[in-house]
Design a protein around this motif. Structure first.
Motif, mmCIF file in Angstrom:
data_model
loop_
_atom_site.group_PDB
_atom_site.id
_atom_site.type_symbol
_atom_site.label_atom_id
_atom_site.label_comp_id
_atom_site.label_asym_id
_atom_site.label_seq_id
_atom_site.Cartn_x
_atom_site.Cartn_y
_atom_site.Cartn_z
ATOM 1 N N ARG A 1 11.152 14.658 -0.532
ATOM 2 C CA ARG A 1 10.570 14.983 -1.833
ATOM 3 C C ARG A 1 9.226 15.679 -1.661
ATOM 4 O O ARG A 1 8.898 16.626 -2.391
ATOM 5 C CB ARG A 1 10.400 13.710 -2.652
ATOM 6 C CG ARG A 1 11.724 13.103 -3.105
ATOM 7 C CD ARG A 1 11.524 11.756 -3.755
ATOM 8 N NE ARG A 1 12.793 11.164 -4.145
ATOM 9 C CZ ARG A 1 12.937 9.909 -4.549
ATOM 10 N NH1 ARG A 1 11.888 9.106 -4.583
ATOM 11 N NH2 ARG A 1 14.126 9.448 -4.894
ATOM 12 N N ILE B 1 -0.168 10.298 1.177
ATOM 13 C CA ILE B 1 1.058 9.496 1.271
ATOM 14 C C ILE B 1 1.326 9.048 2.699
ATOM 15 O O ILE B 1 1.736 7.911 2.944
ATOM 16 C CB ILE B 1 2.260 10.309 0.765
ATOM 17 C CG1 ILE B 1 2.036 10.739 -0.682
ATOM 18 C CG2 ILE B 1 3.542 9.506 0.868
ATOM 19 C CD1 ILE B 1 1.725 9.618 -1.616
ATOM 20 N N TRP C 1 3.207 11.088 -6.946
ATOM 21 C CA TRP C 1 3.686 11.658 -8.203
ATOM 22 C C TRP C 1 2.526 11.951 -9.143
ATOM 23 O O TRP C 1 2.550 12.958 -9.870
ATOM 24 C CB TRP C 1 4.683 10.702 -8.858
ATOM 25 C CG TRP C 1 5.962 10.627 -8.101
ATOM 26 C CD1 TRP C 1 6.434 9.586 -7.351
ATOM 27 C CD2 TRP C 1 6.943 11.667 -7.988
ATOM 28 N NE1 TRP C 1 7.640 9.909 -6.784
ATOM 29 C CE2 TRP C 1 7.981 11.165 -7.155
ATOM 30 C CE3 TRP C 1 7.045 12.952 -8.491
ATOM 31 C CZ2 TRP C 1 9.104 11.922 -6.833
ATOM 32 C CZ3 TRP C 1 8.164 13.709 -8.168
ATOM 33 C CH2 TRP C 1 9.175 13.196 -7.351
ATOM 34 N N GLY C 2 1.501 11.114 -9.136
ATOM 35 C CA GLY C 2 0.351 11.394 -9.974
ATOM 36 C C GLY C 2 -0.362 12.671 -9.573
ATOM 37 O O GLY C 2 -0.712 13.497 -10.425
ATOM 38 N N LEU D 1 11.281 9.945 0.790
ATOM 39 C CA LEU D 1 10.001 10.394 0.246
ATOM 40 C C LEU D 1 9.516 11.651 0.957
ATOM 41 O O LEU D 1 8.958 12.562 0.331
ATOM 42 C CB LEU D 1 8.966 9.279 0.383
ATOM 43 C CG LEU D 1 7.563 9.586 -0.149
ATOM 44 C CD1 LEU D 1 7.618 9.870 -1.641
ATOM 45 C CD2 LEU D 1 6.619 8.435 0.140
ATOM 46 N N ASN E 1 0.828 -1.207 0.000
ATOM 47 C CA ASN E 1 0.000 0.000 0.000
ATOM 48 C C ASN E 1 0.860 1.254 0.000
ATOM 49 O O ASN E 1 0.525 2.258 -0.638
ATOM 50 C CB ASN E 1 -0.932 0.001 1.209
ATOM 51 C CG ASN E 1 -2.081 -0.974 1.060
ATOM 52 O OD1 ASN E 1 -2.487 -1.280 -0.053
ATOM 53 N ND2 ASN E 1 -2.590 -1.480 2.172
ATOM 54 N N ARG F 1 3.804 1.607 -1.336
ATOM 55 C CA ARG F 1 4.334 1.826 -2.693
ATOM 56 C C ARG F 1 3.265 2.434 -3.598
ATOM 57 O O ARG F 1 3.552 3.294 -4.434
ATOM 58 C CB ARG F 1 4.829 0.499 -3.263
ATOM 59 C CG ARG F 1 6.141 0.024 -2.646
ATOM 60 C CD ARG F 1 6.732 -1.126 -3.430
ATOM 61 N NE ARG F 1 5.920 -2.337 -3.299
ATOM 62 C CZ ARG F 1 6.098 -3.235 -2.358
ATOM 63 N NH1 ARG F 1 7.045 -3.067 -1.449
ATOM 64 N NH2 ARG F 1 5.331 -4.313 -2.308
ATOM 65 N N LYS F 2 2.010 1.986 -3.429
ATOM 66 C CA LYS F 2 0.928 2.582 -4.207
ATOM 67 C C LYS F 2 0.769 4.063 -3.869
ATOM 68 O O LYS F 2 0.515 4.894 -4.747
ATOM 69 C CB LYS F 2 -0.383 1.836 -3.927
ATOM 70 C CG LYS F 2 -0.428 0.418 -4.483
ATOM 71 C CD LYS F 2 -1.757 -0.244 -4.162
ATOM 72 C CE LYS F 2 -1.802 -1.673 -4.683
ATOM 73 N NZ LYS F 2 -3.083 -2.344 -4.340
ATOM 74 N N GLN F 3 0.924 4.379 -2.585
ATOM 75 C CA GLN F 3 0.795 5.776 -2.173
ATOM 76 C C GLN F 3 1.913 6.623 -2.779
ATOM 77 O O GLN F 3 1.716 7.803 -3.100
ATOM 78 C CB GLN F 3 0.823 5.876 -0.646
ATOM 79 C CG GLN F 3 -0.347 5.220 0.053
ATOM 80 C CD GLN F 3 -1.665 5.895 -0.247
ATOM 81 O OE1 GLN F 3 -1.696 7.093 -0.502
ATOM 82 N NE2 GLN F 3 -2.740 5.151 -0.232
ATOM 83 N N SER F 4 3.106 6.053 -2.937
ATOM 84 C CA SER F 4 4.208 6.790 -3.563
ATOM 85 C C SER F 4 3.862 7.134 -5.007
ATOM 86 O O SER F 4 4.098 8.259 -5.468
ATOM 87 C CB SER F 4 5.492 5.954 -3.519
ATOM 88 O OG SER F 4 5.871 5.694 -2.194
ATOM 89 N N ARG F 5 3.306 6.159 -5.721
ATOM 90 C CA ARG F 5 2.899 6.436 -7.104
ATOM 91 C C ARG F 5 1.780 7.465 -7.139
ATOM 92 O O ARG F 5 1.730 8.323 -8.037
ATOM 93 C CB ARG F 5 2.462 5.140 -7.780
ATOM 94 C CG ARG F 5 3.607 4.155 -8.014
ATOM 95 C CD ARG F 5 3.188 3.028 -8.947
ATOM 96 N NE ARG F 5 2.244 2.123 -8.318
ATOM 97 C CZ ARG F 5 2.574 1.047 -7.619
ATOM 98 N NH1 ARG F 5 3.864 0.748 -7.450
ATOM 99 N NH2 ARG F 5 1.658 0.270 -7.085
ATOM 100 N N LEU F 6 0.882 7.397 -6.152
ATOM 101 C CA LEU F 6 -0.189 8.380 -6.074
ATOM 102 C C LEU F 6 0.365 9.780 -5.865
ATOM 103 O O LEU F 6 -0.142 10.758 -6.417
ATOM 104 C CB LEU F 6 -1.144 8.012 -4.937
ATOM 105 C CG LEU F 6 -2.306 8.975 -4.675
ATOM 106 C CD1 LEU F 6 -3.194 9.090 -5.895
ATOM 107 C CD2 LEU F 6 -3.107 8.524 -3.462
#
Length: 341
Positions: free
Chosen positions: A188, A244, A21-22, A185, A12, A14-19
């Protein structure tokens, strides 16, 4: 079962990390196009005196969109580079004081021992150790881009109000962030939010300068537009922080419980934070901590939960560690102690 839960939480995260950037790219595109639209729109007078329409200069629109996006990205990169990779530098920038070997304070000695013990248990290098001396609430954070340049800071309130086991659990939580590289993260996130907030700052400067310019009216309009869009960027930044941080807090709580073998100690620390929040004694003093609120052990808002909170609801965190917790009756009475001068 615990390992499976940790795996699911990590997935989850890792999904939040992609979220993240999106959401950032969406915010960047939206803000850039809105500014470009304001700059590139042109009035076109029709054949009659009473007919007119507005058209967009597409060349100016594309150029302005790219220019605004590049400026926001440069502001992000500048903030990240300014913070650097050394956790000790970040901790100092956030108002923390480094713990030295000469410090004879018993609470500091206990804290240092706990950090060294947890580093050994987690098979990680001992990080630089800091204290937020002016903070009477209970909180902590970890900083740094890598495990060998990490730093941990706790508030003076945490040193004074937590038992040894409770403080050890909070320290273990921060070590979990170090091990999972959440700090990278977090840095960032600070950079991205700074870039989105930059438009608000520029808009204030433009409005301040409008009175000394012949084109004051146009500058005021542009300044107001930049301020509004900057606030919109700040809103997207807060949404990003909340999206995140929540899953990563659950993961760090689970890892901390494994480090210490005592989930109830971490639950007890969280309950004391809830007691302070209910008394209005948990809010931070340092303004520098506000943009780093997602890095903290507990939310800086002083509320038990909230839609834009960077942390999961406190009650849910406690019940994940202590399923029998009753939020109607089980909050402890906690009184923040006067700070040492």
């Amino acid at each position: 079962m615990a390992e499976q839960s940790s795996y699911l939480l990590a997935a989850n995260a890792r999904k939040q990390s992609r979220l993240m950037w999106g959401l950032f790219l969406l915010s960047l595109a939206l803000v850039s196009m809105l500014i470009a639209g304001i700059v590139s729109i042109r009035p076109v007078t029709g054949a009659t005196a009473h007919s007119s329409q507005w058209l967009i200069d597409w060349q100016a629109f594309i150029f302005t969109s790219i220019a605004v996006a590049v400026l926001i990205l440069l502001a992000c990169l500048w903030k990240i580079m300014t913070l650097g990779s050394d956790g000790a530098d970040i901790a100092r920038a956030l108002g923390a004081t480094e713990v030295t070997d000469e410090n004879s304070d018993p609470a500091i000695k206990r804290y240092r021992n706990l950090v060294e013990e947890t580093a050994l248990a987690a098979s990680l290098p001992v990080p630089a150790i800091f204290v937020l001396e002016k903070e009477s609430g209970i909180n902590a954070f970890a900083a740094g881009k890598s495990t060998d340049k990490a730093a941990i800071a706790v508030t003076r309130g945490a040193l004074e109000l937590l038992t040894r086991d409770e403080l050890g659990a909070v320290v273990a939580h921060e070590f979990a962030h170090i091990r999972n590289l959440d700090m990278r993260l977090n840095l960032r996130l600070i950079g991205l939010i700074h870039g989105l907030m930059g438009l608000y700052v520029v808009g204030r400067i433009v409005m301040h300068s409008a009175g000394r310019s012949r084109k004051g009216g146009q500058l005021v309009f542009l300044g107001i537009a930049l301020v509004i869009l900057g606030l919109l960027g700040a809103f997207f930044g807060r949404v990003m922080q909340a999206a995140i941080s929540r899953q990563r807090e659950y993961l760090a709580d689970a890892d901390a419980s494994r480090f210490t073998g005592d989930p109830l100690a971490l639950a007890a620390a969280l309950k004391k934070i809830g007691g302070l929040q209910r008394s209005g004694l948990q809010e931070a003093v340092h303004d520098e901590l506000e943009e780093a609120r997602h890095m903290m052990f507990a939310d800086l808002s002083g509320k038990l939960s909230g839609w834009l909170s960077t942390h999961p609801p406190l009650i849910q965190r406690i019940q994940a560690l202590e399923p029998g917790f009753n939020p109607d009756t089980d909050w402890p009475q906690v009184q923040a102690k006067p700070l040492q001068k």
